[in-house]
Design a protein around this motif. Structure first.
Motif, mmCIF file in Angstrom:
data_model
loop_
_atom_site.group_PDB
_atom_site.id
_atom_site.type_symbol
_atom_site.label_atom_id
_atom_site.label_comp_id
_atom_site.label_asym_id
_atom_site.label_seq_id
_atom_site.Cartn_x
_atom_site.Cartn_y
_atom_site.Cartn_z
ATOM 1 N N LEU A 12 -3.285 0.189 -4.065
ATOM 2 C CA LEU A 12 -4.889 0.130 -3.275
ATOM 3 C C LEU A 12 -5.308 -1.673 -3.124
ATOM 4 C CD1 LEU A 12 -7.583 2.766 -2.977
ATOM 5 C CD2 LEU A 12 -5.699 1.250 -0.809
ATOM 6 N N GLY A 64 3.283 2.438 -4.893
ATOM 7 C CA GLY A 64 2.415 2.239 -3.568
ATOM 8 C C GLY A 64 0.021 1.565 -4.468
ATOM 9 N N ARG A 72 4.165 8.950 -8.172
ATOM 10 C CA ARG A 72 4.414 9.782 -6.752
ATOM 11 C C ARG A 72 4.975 10.773 -7.274
ATOM 12 N NH1 ARG A 72 7.537 9.360 -1.905
ATOM 13 N NH2 ARG A 72 7.525 7.346 -2.209
ATOM 14 N N LEU A 122 0.782 -0.695 0.134
ATOM 15 C CA LEU A 122 0.217 -0.018 -0.357
ATOM 16 C C LEU A 122 1.056 0.806 -0.186
ATOM 17 C CD1 LEU A 122 -3.085 -0.447 3.131
ATOM 18 C CD2 LEU A 122 -3.195 -1.108 0.335
ATOM 19 N N GLN A 123 -0.083 2.516 -0.214
ATOM 20 C CA GLN A 123 1.182 3.584 -0.265
ATOM 21 C C GLN A 123 1.409 3.910 0.943
ATOM 22 O OE1 GLN A 123 -1.626 3.271 -1.727
ATOM 23 N NE2 GLN A 123 -2.223 4.474 -3.656
ATOM 24 N N GLY A 124 2.396 3.808 0.830
ATOM 25 C CA GLY A 124 3.178 5.201 2.515
ATOM 26 C C GLY A 124 3.488 4.423 3.964
#
Lengths: 322, 466
Positions: B196, B194, B142, B109-111
């Motif tokens: 979902l 990243g 990103r 995922l992101q982050g």
């Protein structure tokens, strides 16, 4: 109940709730299957219903304490008000959740932004929560309202963080202030405030480096940033927003507690709510620390930031059932 | 340490059980309730919590209580075994392609910490396996993601392959592979964007990249602070990509990290590494056995139990326990006890293994020499004095004689008298806490001084179904 009924049954709320459930469909059936069966099979309230509710709240990452308290409260309410039909129970859940959230107070999701002064909003949070992206979205919102916005690169630690904010500032058309990587973030803030004074900036949005709340030195650094801002502009920062990733579990509460001790948190931004996580921990944060949720992040696009609405959020959690 | 909170909770819940002579079904039920709650508060997935406690309960109920082993400790052992089982029995190493180019895909995922972890992993494998790594920047979405990877590469003196943000990640990956082969790199670590787990287009992109790279490892980077959703995330990534392992990041925080427990149980993905800080050398091999012990915080109790049973005569120990409980504890027993402890290793080490002691002993210096001194003091007592503890306690001339005989000071002798008294009264208390004589709630109060303010909360929790 009448007032709330009007409020909740409004078509608009339910329509908006759609956006809180994006992606939920995949897991929805697993999670809500039992509850739906129970609700559909009988119009009477059975004890199992409360168990299913507990499960849903737990799965949504609402803190255990808050869940236990809330479900107990529901049982009590059902008993005292002599509620017997499941339809009434649905309304009750939303209403009580709403009350749990707002308490006796007025909860606003607007920021304390006032004309005629330099408004400062500080963004804090753990690593990877989405601070930089959120700042860009907030900048976009206020630029659309014809405010002059300055984005300040206070994350001088993470590789590429300054560059990331700079790219965003170009995209949204905000002013941008940064010093070299590795600079003292407090001095960045100091200089940025001077820049704002000289360039008639309305709103300063300050990025900070992600930090885990148990890192004492980093929290001290944040304390200093906060102090410097307050010294330069009285009453600032006017908002300090804690950015929390919706996938965060119970640690969110620890984040809110400790960040709040170091720099008074005025609101939460709940990011990445477009996934399958519900970010229920923010309800526990509101319940225990009385910190309201200001925004929810619903995607990677610049417009994907919304002011938080508790009713829509609850409907989102139960969408397809209610 | 990350799991301190969970261990505290489990310690609290298990304290009721340890120190008891017999275990009733109610005791186990009570304990499981605490375990359930503490696991939920630790973010262990709710389904895992269910199956976990069910398993532990069944085992605890079915198992014969071994002679000489405190039944509570036995339950602790079962909990520990079960934790270990869930997280996999041993550390799983990375699969490397020793004959050619090993490629590793970082997803998540992101982050979650993919980019930083990619750098850490490159550094780790360069050191441990003497590989020549190439970092590949596939996050074209990103802003400044490539910049970030390049900075990390510079810090490590590891080259970064990037083609900007205008080409598709699939084709960048393909060119990176060719570049690696031509330039003598034998390790590719691809940093993907990243995304979902429910974003179909983005997940398909990963499938394409996988096809190009045919990676030995596809590693899911997961934030250790993740809550109940960890299982959804891991399941979806796994279904689409057949994840070969996970890396748990940000474990240097104060998160309880229950995601670690859930991950393996539900998805069968082994956790291979853990991120322990922002510095690039802060990556550690995940060790399930150690982690299980760490989650319990009291895991070393198991080692203690093993040591006790290994080194001590069971009847000896039971006799000692009886004596302690009855309050007829004298200097002969005291020295016997000391020797038992000595057999098991250093005092500090043993103390740390006792639940609750680790905390209580923090800062307190446990000096092994003290044991020698105590032995000398007791050795200078007459046989009568050792047996009848009052003699020494009531006569200052006896105390002076013992002090000069052992070469220690009178105040040290006094301290020994005091600690014997303390032990006696503590043991008496424990002895009177026999479940048949007292109800467990007041026994617990007597033992741990549990604050009464928690009572209301506990009452509520009893209604809680888990």
């Amino acid at each position: 109940m009448g007032f709330f009924n009007n409020l909740f049954s409004s078509k608009e709320k339910r329509k908006n709730a759609q956006k809180y459930k994006i992606g939920m469909s995949k897991t929805r059936n697993n999670v809500f299957g039992n509850l739906k069966t129970l609700l559909d099979s009988s119009s009477l309230i059975v004890d199992e219903l409360f168990d299913e509710l507990e499960e849903i709240f737990i799965m949504a990452d609402i803190g255990v304490d808050t869940v236990v308290k809330f479900v107990d409260h529901l049982r009590e309410k059902v008993r005292v008000d002599n509620i017997t039909s499941t339809n009434d129970l649905k309304e009750l859940i939303v209403e009580e959740m709403f009350k749990l959230y707002v308490k006796e107070d007025i909860v606003s999701s607007n920021l304390d932004i006032v004309d005629g002064r330099i408004n400062i909003v500080l963004f804090v949070g753990v690593n990877g929560a989405g601070k930089t992206t959120t700042i860009s979205k907030v900048a976009h919102e206020y630029i659309k309202k014809n405010k002059k916005v300055l984005m300040v690169a206070g994350d001088t630690f993470r590789a590429g963080a300054i560059e990331q904010l700079k790219i965003w500032s170009n995209r949204v058309g905000a002013d941008f202030y940064a010093k070299a990587e590795g600079s003292d973030p407090s001095s960045v803030m100091f200089d940025a405030i001077n820049y704002a004074k000289e360039n008639s900036i309305d709103i300063i949005l300050c990025d900070t480096a992600g930090r885990l709340q148990n890192k004492i030195n980093l929290m001290k650094e944040l304390e200093k940033i906060n102090k410097v801002i307050g010294r330069e502009i009285e009453g600032a920062p006017h908002e300090t927003l804690l950015v929390v990733d919706a996938t965060t579990g119970q640690n969110g509460l620890s984040q809110a507690k400790i960040f709040n001790e170091v720099t008074k948190i005025t609101g939460i931004v709940l990011t990445k709510l477009d996934g399958t996580a519900k970010g229920g921990i923010v309800l526990a944060i509101k319940d225990e620390l009385d910190i309201p949720i200001k925004y929810v992040g619903l995607g990677e696009k610049i417009d994907d930031l919304e002011h938080f609405d508790i009713e829509e959020y609850i409907y989102g959690m139960f969408l397809g059932i209610f | 340490m990350a799991f301190d909170n969970l261990s505290d909770r489990l310690q609290m819940s298990l304290r009721r059980v340890t120190g008891k002579g017999r275990l009733t079904e109610n005791d186990i039920e009570e304990m499981m309730r605490e375990v359930r709650l503490s696991l939920l508060e630790a973010d262990v997935n709710f389904k895992v919590v269910k199956s976990f406690t069910k398993e532990v309960k069944e085992q605890a109920m079915g198992e014969r209580i071994l002679k000489g082993l405190n039944p509570g400790q036995q339950v602790v052992k079962i909990v520990h075994e079960q934790l270990k089982k869930i997280m996999g029995d041993k550390a799983e190493p990375l699969t490397l392609n020793l004959m050619g180019v090993t490629s590793i895909m970082m997803v998540g995922l992101q982050g979650a910490g993919k980019t930083t972890t990619a750098g850490k992993l490159a550094m780790h494998l360069r050191k441990s396996n003497n590989l020549k790594p190439l970092l590949v920047a596939l996050d074209i979405y990103r802003p400044a993601a490539i910049e970030q990877l390049k900075t990390i590469g510079e810090q490590l003196s590891i080259p970064v392959f990037e083609l900007g943000i205008l080409q598709k990640p699939q084709s960048i990956a393909k060119k990176a592979l060719e570049y690696a082969k031509e330039n003598g790199f034998n390790l590719i670590i691809a940093d993907t964007a990243g995304r979902l787990h429910i974003d179909e287009n983005m997940m398909n992109e990963l499938v394409d990249i996988k096809e190009v790279l045919s990676p030995q490892e596809i590693l899911l980077t997961l934030d250790a602070m993740t809550g109940q959703d960890a299982v959804n995330v891991a399941s979806n990534f796994n279904e689409t990509l057949n994840i070969t392992g996970a890396i748990l990041t940000k474990l240097d925080g104060d998160t309880r990290g229950g995601a670690a427990l859930s991950l393996r149980e539900i998805t069968n993905i082994p956790i291979k590494f853990m991120g322990m800080g922002e510095k690039l050398d802060q990556l550690e091999v995940f060790h399930p056995e150690r982690m299980a012990s760490r989650i319990l915080g009291m895991g070393d109790v198991l080692t203690l139990v093993d040591k006790v049973t290994e080194n001590l005569d069971e009847d000896d120990m039971m006799g000692m326990m009886e004596k302690m409980m009855s309050g007829k504890f004298n200097y002969n027993d005291f020295i016997k006890q000391l020797r038992m402890i000595k057999k098991m290793g250093s005092l500090g080490g043993v103390m740390k293994m006792i639940p609750g002691m680790g905390k209580a002993m923090k800062g307190a210096n446990v000096d092994d020499k003290q044991l020698v001194y105590v032995e000398a003091i007791i050795g200078s007592m007459t046989k009568k004095e050792r047996k009848n503890t009052k003699l020494i306690a009531q006569s200052s001339s006896r105390r002076r004689r013992v002090a000069s005989g052992s070469g220690r000071s009178v105040s040290e002798v006094n301290r020994l008298i005091q600690s014997l008294d303390q032990q006696k009264s503590m043991m008496k208390k424990m002895g009177s806490m026999d479940p048949s004589k007292m109800n467990s709630a007041s026994a617990m109060k007597a033992m741990s001084g549990t604050p009464t303010k928690k009572k209301g909360k506990g009452k509520n929790k009893k209604r809680f179904r888990y």
